[in-house]
Design an enzyme around this catalytic site. Structure first.
Site, short mmCIF file in Angstrom:
data_model
loop_
_atom_site.label_atom_id
_atom_site.label_comp_id
_atom_site.label_asym_id
_atom_site.label_seq_id
_atom_site.Cartn_x
_atom_site.Cartn_y
_atom_site.Cartn_z
N GLY A 69 0.81 -1.22 0.00
CA GLY A 69 0.00 0.00 0.00
C GLY A 69 0.84 1.27 0.00
N GLN A 180 -7.99 0.54 3.30
CA GLN A 180 -8.86 -0.07 4.33
C GLN A 180 -10.21 -0.48 3.78
OE1 GLN A 180 -8.40 -1.04 7.41
NE2 GLN A 180 -6.34 -0.23 7.71
N SER A 200 -4.01 -2.72 -0.85
CA SER A 200 -2.97 -3.54 -0.24
C SER A 200 -3.52 -4.91 0.15
CB SER A 200 -2.45 -2.81 1.01
OG SER A 200 -1.45 -3.55 1.64
N HIS A 202 -2.66 -7.32 2.27
CA HIS A 202 -2.73 -7.88 3.63
C HIS A 202 -3.90 -7.36 4.44
CE1 HIS A 202 -0.89 -4.67 6.33
NE2 HIS A 202 -0.50 -4.21 5.16
N CYS A 325 0.69 1.45 13.01
CA CYS A 325 1.94 2.10 12.63
C CYS A 325 2.41 3.07 13.70
CB CYS A 325 1.76 2.91 11.36
SG CYS A 325 1.10 1.96 10.05
C1 PLP Z 1 -5.28 3.69 5.25
C2 PLP Z 1 -3.95 3.03 5.06
N1 PLP Z 1 -3.11 3.52 4.12
C3 PLP Z 1 -1.90 2.97 3.90
C4 PLP Z 1 -1.47 1.87 4.63
C5 PLP Z 1 -0.13 1.26 4.35
O1 PLP Z 1 -0.29 0.04 3.66
P1 PLP Z 1 0.89 -1.06 3.64
O2 PLP Z 1 0.96 -1.58 5.02
O3 PLP Z 1 0.44 -2.12 2.66
O4 PLP Z 1 2.12 -0.36 3.18
C6 PLP Z 1 -2.30 1.36 5.63
C7 PLP Z 1 -1.85 0.21 6.47
O5 PLP Z 1 -1.75 0.33 7.63
C8 PLP Z 1 -3.57 1.95 5.85
O6 PLP Z 1 -4.39 1.50 6.80
#
Ligand code: PLP
Length: 393
Positions: A69, A180, A200, A202, A325
């Site tokens: 993502g 999401q 994404s 996962h 995160c």
């Molecule tokens: C809204 C959103 N954007 C971006 C990401 C980042 O995605 P990835 O973990 O695949 O890099 C996440 C994941 O936590 C997310 O929830």
């Protein structure tokens, strides 16, 4: 362990793993080579492309596979920023975006693009009037707008169709971080004026480290990663065949679940109702009419989220305070700040994420564990919440 952190990540479905394994074993060939094994890998990648395209109403040639993502959002945003030009370009986004959008946008600000973060209301939904004013201000000189489809902390679904239309009326390119939303609710790129969309694997029971960027047919585009010219020169690097096949399979399964109306909504609702019944001073946050079916964001008056997380972990319940995160950062979440939550409320909030793998028994057990943890903590804390704690996907 009762896993209730589906917004952070989701477990791989057995069917997805089964689909991937042959491409990690005998199907190891470089899909760009010319012999039979390579051609089979190429075919598997193209099938996955069609599966992902079908999930979001795109055509296969509009899908570019990425390393997740964050790579998708960075690719879209960096290209769009270059497209509009440094001298005149403006960037409009929302105050509640994931750091995978906010951080690249911050770097545009540093090199001179005026950046506007439109606010949200108390329910965590984009204030369209503020966003519209920002887009109108960006009209002259061009620019880009980016609004997430659904928020990772609150699960609140954003008015993406309107936001896209406003961007287009003002001549701005439009990206949406749908990481999401895809696989959890219906997302159709034909129903919204979207130029770029990030997803994404996962987040919907696919593997980590693989995602896709939708690029509307005919949209101008330049890649972030240059090299061997894979993905029709839109994303170089030898393809992650197993990961891509896993993403495709996860997309196919998500599409079938959506078509069958299978969502974790009933589990989430029953969990919330039980928590509210058992715990005095528990509040459900976010716009209740516009929420992902599996997300529950709750606050517990007089209870520190960090303490609750420890007690719930001990009780075998995995959930988060805010987004994964940000776990470990000693600051309240920017999302709750934007929603106008006072610090005391922000630091007493937890996020629970349900998926199709959870059961009603788990939902009820988790609600009882939450009630116990709150009771215990309130006794220990005597109703006071200490220093501001943290936030975490
Ligand atoms: C809204 C959103 N954007 C971006 C990401 C980042 O995605 P990835 O973990 O695949 O890099 C996440 C994941 O936590 C997310 O929830």
């Amino acid at each position: 362990m009762i896993y209730l952190d589906a917004n952070a990540t989701t477990p791989l479905l057995p069917e997805v793993l089964d689909a991937m394994l042959p491409w990690l074993r005998e199907g190891f060939h470089n899909p760009n080579a010319s012999y039979r094994g390579a051609k089979e890998a190429r075919k598997a990648i193209d099938e996955a492309r069609a599966q992902v395209a079908a999930l979001i109403g795109a055509t296969p040639d509009e899908i570019v596979f990425t390393g997740g993502g964050t790579e998708s959002t960075n690719t879209a945003l960096k290209w769009l920023a270059r497209l509009v030009g440094r001298k005149t370009g403006k960037v409009v986004t929302s105050a509640i975006e994931h750091s995978a959008v906010l951080k690249p946008v911050e770097t545009f600000g540093e090199v001179g693009y005026p950046v506007t973060l439109a606010g949200v209301d108390g329910g965590g939904r984009l204030k369209l009037d503020e966003y519209q004013a920002a887009c109108e201000a960006a009209k002259e000189g061009g620019g880009l707008a980016s609004v997430m489809w659904a928020n990772n902390e609150t699960g609140v679904i954003q008015p993406v169709e309107e936001a896209g239309a406003i961007a287009k009326e003002n001549g701005l390119a439009f990206h949406t971080d749908a990481i999401q939303a895809v696989g959890k609710i219906a997302v159709n790129v034909r129903a919204a004026p979207v130029d770029f969309l990030s997803l994404s694997a996962h987040k919907f029971h696919g593997p980590k480290g693989v995602g896709a960027l939708y690029i509307r047919g005919g949209a101008r585009f330049e890649p972030l990663l240059r090299g061997g010219g894979q993905e029709k020169d839109r994303r170089s690097g030898t393809e992650n065949t197993a990961g891509i096949v896993g993403l495709g399979k996860a997309a196919e399964l998500a599409m079938a679940r959506l078509a069958a109306g299978e969502t974790p909504r009933a589990l989430r609702n029953a969990f919330e109702a039980k928590v509210v019944e058992l715990v005095q001073g528990a509040t459900v946050n976010g716009d209740l009419l516009h929420r992902l079916p599996g997300t529950s964001h709750l606050s517990f008056t007089g209870c520190e989220a960090a303490g609750l997380l420890i007690l719930l972990d001990d009780a075998g319940v995995a959930c988060s305070a805010g987004s994964a995160c940000m776990t470990g950062k000693q600051q309240p979440s920017h999302v709750q700040k934007a929603m106008g939550f006072p610090d005391a409320k922000a630091k007493s909030s937890l996020r629970f994420g349900f998926s199709c793998l959870n059961t009603m028994e788990e939902a009820m057990e988790a609600a009882a564990a939450v009630a116990k943890a709150v009771e215990k903590l309130r006794k220990v804390q005597g109703g006071s919440t200490g220093p501001v704690v943290v936030y975490s996907a």
